[in-house]
Scaffold this active site. Structure first.
Site, mmCIF file in Angstrom:
data_model
loop_
_atom_site.group_PDB
_atom_site.id
_atom_site.type_symbol
_atom_site.label_atom_id
_atom_site.label_comp_id
_atom_site.label_asym_id
_atom_site.label_seq_id
_atom_site.Cartn_x
_atom_site.Cartn_y
_atom_site.Cartn_z
ATOM 1 N N HIS A 45 54.519 40.024 78.658
ATOM 2 C CA HIS A 45 54.921 38.622 78.481
ATOM 3 C C HIS A 45 54.694 38.175 77.029
ATOM 4 O O HIS A 45 55.602 37.612 76.398
ATOM 5 C CB HIS A 45 54.120 37.751 79.459
ATOM 6 C CG HIS A 45 54.427 36.295 79.402
ATOM 7 N ND1 HIS A 45 54.957 35.597 80.474
ATOM 8 C CD2 HIS A 45 54.272 35.375 78.408
ATOM 9 C CE1 HIS A 45 55.122 34.326 80.113
ATOM 10 N NE2 HIS A 45 54.714 34.168 78.871
ATOM 11 N N GLU A 46 53.496 38.427 76.504
ATOM 12 C CA GLU A 46 53.165 37.940 75.153
ATOM 13 C C GLU A 46 53.966 38.673 74.072
ATOM 14 O O GLU A 46 54.432 38.054 73.109
ATOM 15 C CB GLU A 46 51.660 38.072 74.868
ATOM 16 C CG GLU A 46 50.757 37.278 75.807
ATOM 17 C CD GLU A 46 51.155 35.817 75.950
ATOM 18 O OE1 GLU A 46 51.670 35.230 74.984
ATOM 19 O OE2 GLU A 46 50.959 35.271 77.047
ATOM 20 N N CYS A 79 54.687 30.204 82.138
ATOM 21 C CA CYS A 79 54.596 30.282 80.677
ATOM 22 C C CYS A 79 54.244 28.898 80.165
ATOM 23 O O CYS A 79 54.813 27.899 80.622
ATOM 24 C CB CYS A 79 55.943 30.732 80.101
ATOM 25 S SG CYS A 79 55.979 30.780 78.299
ATOM 26 N N HIS A 120 57.357 37.310 73.707
ATOM 27 C CA HIS A 120 57.439 36.126 72.841
ATOM 28 C C HIS A 120 57.666 36.517 71.384
ATOM 29 O O HIS A 120 58.338 35.794 70.644
ATOM 30 C CB HIS A 120 56.134 35.321 72.912
ATOM 31 C CG HIS A 120 56.068 34.377 74.071
ATOM 32 N ND1 HIS A 120 56.987 33.380 74.280
ATOM 33 C CD2 HIS A 120 55.175 34.265 75.090
ATOM 34 C CE1 HIS A 120 56.663 32.691 75.371
ATOM 35 N NE2 HIS A 120 55.566 33.217 75.893
#
Ligand code: ZN
Length: 185
Positions: free
Chosen positions: A152-153, A110, A156
């Site tokens: 993953h994004e 990351c 966030h």
């Protein structure tokens, strides 16, 4: 211009980002932010960047997996993790659904935890409903590495980092990952 990518410990990385209205998406400030995030992602380099990583707590991320970023991987490795080029695109206010929960576990890193990697199990296929940079609805069906990038994004945007889901004993510096990858994979 390149934006500063915030590192773990910045409170904004642990906040839930707020949704953007259609007018906000189309506003010049957001369009400019998208261009700056694109340049910042390329410069890093990375395959995705979420707005909280540059200090903006809004539900916006950019994604692009370019052929150039795969050159260090063999075709067997690419096939293994289901990695194929993904053209540049923007997701706003994404809603993620798991299409196939079968976990695939690979090393990921990351840009906000610079210099480290760990093995992270992720669902092997997802469906994402989002808006694009023109505030048009889009549906994305993704598998393999692209499904990992999306998880993953979008993580966030909910204040989540991969370390929350990693296999802790696999946590490694990127340098040691390169050094020992034959032994640990
Ligand atoms: Zn990240």
């Amino acid at each position: 211009m390149i934006l500063k990518i915030l590192q773990a410990g910045e409170p904004v990385l642990r906040q839930t980002a707020r949704a953007l209205s259609r007018d906000e998406i189309l506003a010049p400030q957001t369009q400019q932010l998208i261009e700056l995030m694109r340049a910042t992602m390329h410069d890093a380099p990375g395959v995705g960047l979420a707005a909280p990583q540059i200090g903006q707590p809004v539900q916006l991320a950019v994604i692009e997996d370019r052929p150039e970023s795969m050159q260090h991987l063999s075709s067997a490795e690419l096939q293994d993790c289901g990695r194929r080029p993904v053209p540049f695109h923007v997701i706003v206010n994404p809603e993620l659904q798991i299409a196939d929960a079968t976990p695939l576990t690979f090393y990921e890193g990351c840009l906000s935890i610079s210099g480290f990697v760990a093995q992270v199990p992720r669902a092997s296929a997802v469906q994402v409903n989002a808006l694009n940079e023109k505030a048009e609805p889009v549906t994305i069906d993704a598998q393999g590495w692209y499904a990992r990038i999306l998880q993953h994004e979008i993580g966030h945007l909910h204040g989540e980092l991969y370390i929350d889901r990693m296999q802790p004993e696999s946590f490694a510096t990127a340098a040691n990952y390169q050094r020992f990858r034959q032994e640990i994979n």
